[in-house]
Every structure is written in C-alpha cells, then in structure tokens.
Design an enzyme around this catalytic site. Structure first.
Site, PDB file in Angstrom:
ATOM      1  N   GLY A  11      62.023  56.366  15.173  1.00 56.72           N
ATOM      2  CA  GLY A  11      62.559  56.344  13.543  1.00 56.72           C
ATOM      3  C   GLY A  11      61.611  57.247  12.961  1.00 56.72           C
ATOM      4  N   ASP A  57      67.508  48.472  23.964  1.00 55.79           N
ATOM      5  CA  ASP A  57      67.494  47.496  22.852  1.00 55.79           C
ATOM      6  C   ASP A  57      66.540  46.484  22.841  1.00 55.79           C
ATOM      7  OD1 ASP A  57      68.266  45.558  20.909  1.00 55.79           O
ATOM      8  OD2 ASP A  57      70.448  46.168  20.841  1.00 55.79           O
ATOM      9  N   THR A  93      67.137  41.703  15.885  1.00 54.89           N
ATOM     10  CA  THR A  93      65.881  42.587  16.319  1.00 54.89           C
ATOM     11  C   THR A  93      64.638  41.972  15.737  1.00 54.89           C
ATOM     12  OG1 THR A  93      67.537  44.607  16.173  1.00 54.89           O
ATOM     13  CG2 THR A  93      64.971  44.924  15.950  1.00 54.89           C
ATOM     14  N   TYR A 146      67.072  40.872   6.316  1.00 59.47           N
ATOM     15  CA  TYR A 146      65.938  41.549   6.500  1.00 59.47           C
ATOM     16  C   TYR A 146      64.646  40.810   6.130  1.00 59.47           C
ATOM     17  CZ  TYR A 146      62.514  45.773   6.364  1.00 59.47           C
ATOM     18  OH  TYR A 146      61.588  46.646   6.230  1.00 59.47           O
ATOM     19  N   TYR A 160      52.803  32.815  18.734  1.00 60.86           N
ATOM     20  CA  TYR A 160      52.301  33.216  19.815  1.00 60.86           C
ATOM     21  C   TYR A 160      50.735  33.208  20.121  1.00 60.86           C
ATOM     22  CZ  TYR A 160      56.442  34.511  22.365  1.00 60.86           C
ATOM     23  OH  TYR A 160      57.634  34.216  23.139  1.00 60.86           O
ATOM     24  N   ARG A 187      67.943  55.231   1.407  1.00 62.78           N
ATOM     25  CA  ARG A 187      66.525  54.815   0.836  1.00 62.78           C
ATOM     26  C   ARG A 187      66.376  55.824  -0.220  1.00 62.78           C
ATOM     27  NH1 ARG A 187      62.677  52.750   5.172  1.00 62.78           N
ATOM     28  NH2 ARG A 187      63.762  54.154   6.546  1.00 62.78           N
TER      29      ARG A 187
END
Ligand code: NAD
Ligand code: UDP
Length: 311
Positions: A11, A57, A93, A146, A160, A187
């Site tokens: 990305g 993925d 994700t 998001y 964690y 964006r």
C-alpha cells in the site's frame, strides 16, 4: 539483520516503510492481499534478496518460516471511499486480521506495531487531540466500520500485551500523503491533485472550512520506525501539527501544480470530522521525533509523482 513482517506493505505508507527497512539492512516480508494496494508500489523491491512478497489476506492465519523480529501491522483500507464499498472487509481485517498477526507475534516473540488512526477520536470535542482524549465516535455511521474496528484493534493489542507479555506499540496516524497514493484512492490529496492536473473542478465537500493536518509520508515512516524501536508502549500520535482548512489545501494544490482549475462545493459526507490536529508533544518527548517536510515541499514531490503516473 532483523526480519520484519509488514502487512499492507504494497500500500501507500507500507511500501515506503518496506523500502526504508530494507535500506536500513533488514529483511522484509511484505504481506498484502492487494485490495487497495498494488504490486507496482513494490516492483523496485521485488528483485532485492532481502525482500519477499506474500499475497495473503490477514483475516486468515499466516505461517512464516524462521525468525520474525518485528511485525508492522498496516493492512487496512483507509479511504472513506472504501468505508461504503467494503465495510465488512475493513472490520474483519482490523479485528480478525489483527488477531492473526498478534498470534504470529506471540509465536515468534516478535515486537508488534499497530497502525491505529486519528479516527479513534471520531468527531473530536478536544482540540488539538492528545493521546489521553477518549474520543467521540458514532458507532453506527458510515465511518464506524473503520473507526470502531481500529478502536477494537487497539483494545485487542493491549489485551494481548497484558495476557501474553508481548511487546507492542501503537501509532495513531493522522492524515498522511505522498507518492504512491492510489490515483483513484478517493482521499483528498489524490482527488485534488488529479483534478488539478486534468483541469477539472476541485470537489470540496461541504464549505471547505473543516480542517486537517497533513504529514508527508517520509516523516510518517521515520516516526513508525522510531516508535517501534522506542521503549514506549502506550498509543502515540504521529502526524504534522500544521493545521489548515480543506479550502486552503485545495488552493495550495492549485498554486503548486500551477493549475488553472477552480473549486466546486458539494455535500459534506456524514460524520466528516470538523477539526483535526495532532498534539505531538508525546512523540517529541518519547521518540525525539517531529515532522521535517513542509507542505510546499511535500506537495511538490507528490504532484510530480502523480504527473508521471498520469503521462
Ligand atoms: P493503503 O490502502 O494504501 O494501504 C493499505 C494496504 O493494506 C493495501 O496495500 C491493502 O491492499 C492492504 N490490505 C487491506 N486489507 C488487507 C487484508 N485483509 N490482508 C492483507 N492486506 C490487506 O492505505 P495507507 O494510507 O497506506 O494506510 C496504511 C495503514 O495506515 C492503514 O492501517 C491505515 O488505517 C493507517 N492510517 C493511514 C492514514 C493515512 O492518512 N494514510 C491515516 C491513519 C491511519
Ligand atoms: N474532501 C474533499 N474533497 C474530496 C475528498 C475529501 O473536500 O474530493 C474532504 C473530506 O470531506 C475531509 C477532508 O477532505 O473533510 C479529508 O478527507 P480524506 O478523505 O482525505 O480523509 P479523512 O480525513 O476524512 O479521513
């Protein structure tokens, strides 16, 4: 030589991070499903012996042979355009995907860095935003897939850390721009630059008085690496505190690109934050980090890159 896994490495920010990690002598395993990224962003790295691309993925568990020392978790679509296109994928994700990468960190005893976001502050009632601000997020609006999944990711990281003792870092990234943003990413930076270069009207949403603070990508990457290598484990804002209105940003794009385009005004999307500016005192104190690239220099480099892609 350390081995770093970079999720979302094909990305925009991830590809710059992979590049710098390699320059610094690390081995990099770039993990990406290419949902918003592109192999073109890493094509110059593919021939390097210390670089490996794995199409994967992260919502599925990841097996990696050998030692892993660092995991930078950047996988997640980040453009509001994607919030309506693939909201469930974004939520999976940032939740299941982040869990899988935390499991890998536990297995490998690797340090884990989560790329969170200024969106955890939602429509901020505190300005500028400090890390201690708990946020004001609409849980059911268009941006919630998001915002809430990034908030969940933060909670997961700290759960964690408490339960397993792994070392974690959390960067709250504010608006970042630069070369390799997708031309049709949606964006504000790619939209305005492409419109300016193609002589189209620049589409300002609302009256353009909402503010953002734009950080150039090389500064962001330096901040992410400094945070990973620091001994500070609570969330840290990373961004450029130079705040401007969206209208001022559009005018800067027109000036620097020497475009003769004009501005147009359309509807403001739901829950679009009215003001956003990071308080970066913590990053300065704990990491000795502050952005170095001003808007004129950063925009000039970004516009030049968009020109090359568009020619
Ligand atoms: P980007 O869309 O260019 O990069 C995200 C990458 O993640 C893409 O290459 C995409 O293909 C990959 N990806 C998405 N889902 C995946 C999955 N399930 N498995 C594997 N790969 C997956 O966006 P970016 O601007 O480079 O953002 C990188 C990270 O930084 C994101 O986590 C984003 O939320 C965060 N962030 C960015 C900004 C910004 O202004 N750029 C601001 C705040 C936070
Ligand atoms: N924006 C705009 N025109 C565009 C794209 C975005 O005016 O073509 C505005 C958007 O409404 C927001 C700001 O620019 O106020 C930054 O938008 P972006 O999508 O880059 O990210 P955000 O900060 O909202 O997550």
């Amino acid at each position: 030589m350390k081995t770093a896994v970079v999720t979302g490495g094909a990305g925009f920010i991830g590809s710059h991070l992979c590049e710098v990690l390699i320059e610094k002598g690390n081995r990099v395993i770039c993990v990406d499903n290419l949902v918003t990224g592109s192999k073109l962003n890493i094509s110059h790295l593919l021939k390097r012996k210390s670089f490996r691309f794995v199409k994967h993925d992260i919502t599925k568990p990841l097996k990696v042979k050998g030692q892993v020392d660092r995991i930078f978790n950047l996988a997640s679509p980040a453009s509001p355009k994607d919030f309506s296109r693939i909201p469930v994928e974004i939520m999976m994700t940032n939740s299941l995907g982040t869990k899988n990468m935390l499991d890998l960190a536990v297995e490998k005893k690797a340090m884990f860095l989560e790329t969170s976001t200024s969106e955890v502050y939602g429509q901020p009632l505190e300005h500028p935003q400090k890390e201690t601000y708990l946020g004001n997020v609409n849980t059911i609006g268009e941006r919630s897939c998001y915002d809430e999944s990034k908030r969940f990711a933060e909670a997961l990281v700290y759960s964690y850390a408490r339960k397993t003792g792994i070392e974690t870092r959390t960067a709250r990234i504010f608006n970042t721009y630069g070369p390799r943003m997708g031309l049709d990413d949606g964006r504000v930076t790619p939209n305005f630059i492409m419109q300016a270069l193609e002589g189209k009207l620049l589409t300002i949403y609302g009256n353009g008085k909402q503010t953002r603070s734009f950080c150039f990508v090389t500064d962001m990457v330096a901040g992410l690496i400094a945070l990973m290598e620091s001994d500070y484990s609570k969330p840290v804002n990373l961004g450029n505190p130079h705040e401007m209105t969206v209208k001022e940003f559009a005018e800067a794009v027109l000036k620097i690109s020497k475009s003769k385009s004009s501005l147009s005004f359309t509807k403001l999307p739901e829950d679009d934050p009215a003001r956003r500016k990071p308080d970066i005192s913590l990053a300065k104190k704990k990491l000795g980090w502050a952005p170095k690239v001003g808007l004129e220099e950063g925009l000039a480099k970004t516009i030049e890159w968009f020109k090359q892609q568009n020619s």
